[in-house]
Design an enzyme around this catalytic site. Structure first.
Site, PDB file in Angstrom:
ATOM      1  N   ASN A 209       1.021  -1.475   0.107  1.00  0.00           N
ATOM      2  CA  ASN A 209      -0.158   0.198  -0.262  1.00  0.00           C
ATOM      3  C   ASN A 209       0.833   1.208  -0.219  1.00  0.00           C
ATOM      4  O   ASN A 209       2.295   0.968   0.733  1.00  0.00           O
ATOM      5  CB  ASN A 209      -1.400  -0.015   1.096  1.00  0.00           C
ATOM      6  CG  ASN A 209      -0.333   0.042   2.956  1.00  0.00           C
ATOM      7  OD1 ASN A 209       0.199   0.809   3.391  1.00  0.00           O
ATOM      8  ND2 ASN A 209      -0.494  -1.301   3.093  1.00  0.00           N
ATOM      9  N   ASP A 303      -5.704  -8.553  13.678  1.00  0.00           N
ATOM     10  CA  ASP A 303      -5.280  -7.100  13.976  1.00  0.00           C
ATOM     11  C   ASP A 303      -4.213  -7.076  15.065  1.00  0.00           C
ATOM     12  O   ASP A 303      -4.718  -7.533  16.320  1.00  0.00           O
ATOM     13  CB  ASP A 303      -7.327  -7.543  14.370  1.00  0.00           C
ATOM     14  CG  ASP A 303      -7.200  -5.229  14.102  1.00  0.00           C
ATOM     15  OD1 ASP A 303      -6.140  -4.902  14.496  1.00  0.00           O
ATOM     16  OD2 ASP A 303      -8.038  -4.705  12.751  1.00  0.00           O
ATOM     17  N   PHE A 321      -4.500   4.426  14.651  1.00  0.00           N
ATOM     18  CA  PHE A 321      -4.719   5.401  13.931  1.00  0.00           C
ATOM     19  C   PHE A 321      -5.840   5.226  12.526  1.00  0.00           C
ATOM     20  O   PHE A 321      -6.251   3.353  12.613  1.00  0.00           O
ATOM     21  CB  PHE A 321      -3.205   5.329  12.854  1.00  0.00           C
ATOM     22  CG  PHE A 321      -2.199   6.745  12.976  1.00  0.00           C
ATOM     23  CD1 PHE A 321      -1.885   6.296  14.751  1.00  0.00           C
ATOM     24  CD2 PHE A 321      -2.270   8.074  12.373  1.00  0.00           C
ATOM     25  CE1 PHE A 321      -1.233   7.984  15.133  1.00  0.00           C
ATOM     26  CE2 PHE A 321      -1.549   8.953  13.296  1.00  0.00           C
ATOM     27  CZ  PHE A 321      -0.751   8.439  14.288  1.00  0.00           C
TER      28      PHE A 321
HETATM   29  N1  CTP Z   1      -4.393  -2.649  12.532  1.00  0.00           N
HETATM   30  C1  CTP Z   1      -3.391  -3.453  12.673  1.00  0.00           C
HETATM   31  N2  CTP Z   1      -3.552  -4.418  12.558  1.00  0.00           N
HETATM   32  C2  CTP Z   1      -3.693  -5.373  11.313  1.00  0.00           C
HETATM   33  C3  CTP Z   1      -4.729  -3.464  10.857  1.00  0.00           C
HETATM   34  C4  CTP Z   1      -4.973  -2.466  11.049  1.00  0.00           C
HETATM   35  O1  CTP Z   1      -3.052  -3.315  14.385  1.00  0.00           O
HETATM   36  N3  CTP Z   1      -4.158  -5.891  11.481  1.00  0.00           N
HETATM   37  C5  CTP Z   1      -4.168  -0.998  13.077  1.00  0.00           C
HETATM   38  C6  CTP Z   1      -3.869  -0.175  12.123  1.00  0.00           C
HETATM   39  O2  CTP Z   1      -1.853   0.083  12.138  1.00  0.00           O
HETATM   40  C7  CTP Z   1      -4.340   1.574  12.431  1.00  0.00           C
HETATM   41  C8  CTP Z   1      -5.881   0.605  13.323  1.00  0.00           C
HETATM   42  O3  CTP Z   1      -5.898  -0.465  13.505  1.00  0.00           O
HETATM   43  O4  CTP Z   1      -3.530   1.792  14.366  1.00  0.00           O
HETATM   44  C9  CTP Z   1      -6.347   1.501  12.040  1.00  0.00           C
HETATM   45  O5  CTP Z   1      -7.751   0.086  11.575  1.00  0.00           O
HETATM   46  P1  CTP Z   1      -8.037  -0.438  10.003  1.00  0.00           P
HETATM   47  O6  CTP Z   1      -7.294  -1.249   8.798  1.00  0.00           O
HETATM   48  O7  CTP Z   1      -8.309   1.162   9.062  1.00  0.00           O
HETATM   49  O8  CTP Z   1      -9.237  -0.241  10.261  1.00  0.00           O
HETATM   50  P2  CTP Z   1     -10.351  -2.049  10.280  1.00  0.00           P
HETATM   51  O9  CTP Z   1     -10.999  -1.936  10.916  1.00  0.00           O
HETATM   52  O10 CTP Z   1      -9.971  -2.510   9.277  1.00  0.00           O
HETATM   53  O11 CTP Z   1     -11.004  -0.796   9.240  1.00  0.00           O
HETATM   54  P3  CTP Z   1     -11.413  -0.409   7.611  1.00  0.00           P
HETATM   55  O12 CTP Z   1     -10.904  -1.255   6.899  1.00  0.00           O
HETATM   56  O13 CTP Z   1     -12.679  -1.065   7.685  1.00  0.00           O
HETATM   57  O14 CTP Z   1     -11.340   1.161   7.653  1.00  0.00           O
END
Ligand code: CTP
Length: 393
Positions: A209, A303, A321
Site C-alpha cells: 500500500n 489485527d 490510527f
Molecule cells: N491495524 C493493525 N492490524 C491490522 C490492521 C490494522 O494493527 N491487521 C491497526 C492500524 O495500525 C491502525 C488501525 O488498526 O492503528 C487502523 O485499522 P484499519 O485497518 O483502518 O481498521 P479496520 O478495522 O480494518 O477498518 P476498515 O478497513 O474497515 O477501515
C-alpha cells in the site's frame, strides 16, 4: 517555548531565506533567538532582516573587538539552551566534524557546551558525496542532531534529498531537542508501528500500500526526544532510523504482529502502520504470465491493534490510527469502539497525505474529538508525543 534561548547560526546557501521564517516561528512560539550570520549567509539574507525578526543584535564577526573584550564568543555559545545551524551547508558541517574554528560561527560551535541541532541543505550530489556522509556520521557520533533533508526539486534544478526541511518541521525538532533534557517520558517503553506491510504473492511479487512511514517515524523520533525507550516496528520503507530508537524491520503483517508481541511489555503503543488486512498463500515459485491471472487465496491477517487491546499485556495507553476517505470522524469514533483502544488518530487520506509532508488529524479520545490544524508530520508527532507524556504522567 517558555523563553528558551536559541542561538541560530545561519550558513551560506539559498535556503538561508527560510531561516528568517524559522526565527519568526521560534518567536511566535515564545522562544528567544540570537542570530549569527556567516559570511556566506550574508550573501543570501541580511543582518538587518534577522535583527528585525529576532528583535536582537545579530553577530557576524569574530574580530569585533568589543565583543572579544567581553569574551563574546564564549558568552554567546554558553548563554543559549540550544544551538541551531540552519541551513547547515556541506562546508559548515565539514568544519564542525573536523573541529575547525576559523570564523565566529565555527568558533562558537567548537566552544559550546550546549546541544547542537543542524538542519542541512545542499545540492543532492553534495549531500550524497562520501565526504558529506562521513561528516554527518561523525557529527552524529559527536552528539549533534543532524536532521534529514527533504526530498524534492532543488533551486539548482536537480531533484532528490538535500532541501532544507520546512521551518515548521525544524521548529518541531527544536522543541524535541529542548524537551529531551526534560525527559518527560524517561523510563517509559513505547512501541510504534509504521509504514506499510507487504504480502508476498510469489518470490518476486507483493501486495503493498501507499504508506510512506513518515508519520510513524516522526512519532517514534518525537517520543525518543521526550526520553522514551522506543521500539519502532517498521514495514518496508527507506527511511533512516530516528536517533535513539530501537528499530525492528518486518515485511508482512504476521511478522509485524510477532515483532510487536516480542517487544511487550510496553507503557504505550502507537500503531501507525498501514497493515494489510489480508494476505495470500504465496506460491513457492514465480507465477508465469502464460498461466493467466492467478487465483489468489486470501486469508485474514491478525489485527494487531485489536489483539493488543485484549491482551494480558495491554499497554496502559493504546493509540490506533485510522486512515479514512469518507466520514472521517464518525468512522474513527466507531473504530475506537470496535478496536478497544484508548485513542484514535484519524486522518483524511483522500488528498495528498499519504507520502506527503503534512497531516491534518482528528484526535478521538474518551473525552471527545479534537481537530488539529494541518501541520507538518513532525509537528503532529511532537504534539501527539506531548499528549502521550501527559497521559502517562
Ligand atoms: N491495524 C493493525 N492490524 C491490522 C490492521 C490494522 O494493527 N491487521 C491497526 C492500524 O495500525 C491502525 C488501525 O488498526 O492503528 C487502523 O485499522 P484499519 O485497518 O483502518 O481498521 P479496520 O478495522 O480494518 O477498518 P476498515 O478497513 O474497515 O477501515
Amino acid at each position: 517555548m517558555n523563553g528558551k534561548r536559541i542561538l541560530l547560526i545561519v550558513g551560506g546557501g539559498i535556503a538561508a531565506y527560510k531561516s528568517c521564517e524559522l526565527v519568526r516561528l521560534i518567536r511566535k512560539a515564545g522562544g528567544q533567538v540570537t542570530c549569527v550570520l556567516t559570511e556566506g549567509g550574508s550573501h543570501f539574507v541580511t543582518a538587518m532582516t534577522l535583527g528585525a525578526l529576532s528583535e536582537n543584535r545579530v553577530y557576524t564577526s569574530l574580530w569585533d573587538l568589543k565583543d572579544e573584550v567581553e569574551m563574546g564568543h564564549i558568552q554567546l555559545s554558553r548563554a543559549a539552551d540550544l544551538v541551531v545551524v540552519c541551513p547547515a551547508t556541506a562546508d559548515l558541517m565539514a568544519k564542525m566534524a573536523a573541529g575547525i574554528a576559523d570564523d565566529l560561527a565555527t568558533t562558537l560551535l567548537l566552544a559550546t557546551d550546549k546541544p547542537v541541532l543542524a538542519a542541512p541543505a545542499m545540492n543532492v550530489r553534495m549531500w550524497q558525496h562520501a565526504a558529506t556522509r562521513r561528516n554527518v556520521a561523525q557529527l552524529r557520533t559527536d552528539g549533534v542532531t543532524v536532521l534529514e533533508p527533504d526530498e524534492g526539486a532543488m533551486a539548482c534544478g536537480e531533484f532528490g534529498p538535500g532541501r532544507l526541511p520546512e521551518p515548521e518541521a525544524i521548529l518541531g525538532a527544536i522543541r524535541n531537542a529542548l524537551g529531551s533534557s526534560a525527559g518527560r517520558l524517561a523510563g517509559k517503553h513505547v512501541i510504534v508501528t509504521a509504514g506499510p506491510t507487504q504480502e508476498p504473492i510469489d518470490p518476486v511479487r507483493v501486495i503493498a500500500n501507499r504508506s510512506s512511514g513518515k508519520q510513524g517515524f516522526a512519532i517514534a523520533e518525537a517520543l525518543a526526544g521526550l526520553g522514551a525507550e522506543v521500539t519502532l516496528v517498521a514495514g518496508p520503507v527507506g527511511l533512516p532510523t530516528p536517533r535513539g530508537v530501537r528499530r525492528v524491520d518486518v515485511e508482512t503483517a504476521r511478522e509485524m504482529d510477532r515483532a510487536v508481541q516480542g517487544a511487550l511489555p510496553a507503557d504505550a503503543a502507537v500503531l501507525v502502520a498501514a497493515v494489510a488486512d489480508w494476505g495470500v498463500e504465496a506460491a513457492a515459485s514465480k507465477l508465469k504470465k502464460a498461466d493467466g491471472p492467478p487465483q489468489l487465496a486470501w486469508s485474514a491477517n491478525p489485527d494487531i491493534l485489536l489483539e493488543l487491546a485484549h491482551s494480558r499485556h495491554r499497554p496502559k495507553l493504546l493509540v490506533g490510527f485510522a486512515a479514512e476517505t469518507d466520514d472521517v470522524v464518525e468512522a474513527a469514533r466507531a473504530k475506537r469502539e470496535r478496536k478497544g483502544c484508548d485513542w484514535i488518530v484519524a486522518n483524511d487520506v483522500s488528498g495528498d497525505v499519504m507520502g506527503g509532508e503534512e497531516n491534518s488529524i482528528h484526535l478521538v479520545t474518551g473525552d471527545g474529538i479534537e481537530s488539529w490544524e494541518r501541520a507538518s508530520k513532525q509537528e503532529v508527532a511532537r504534539r501527539l508525543a506531548e499528549r502521550i507524556a501527559d497521559a502517562l504522567a
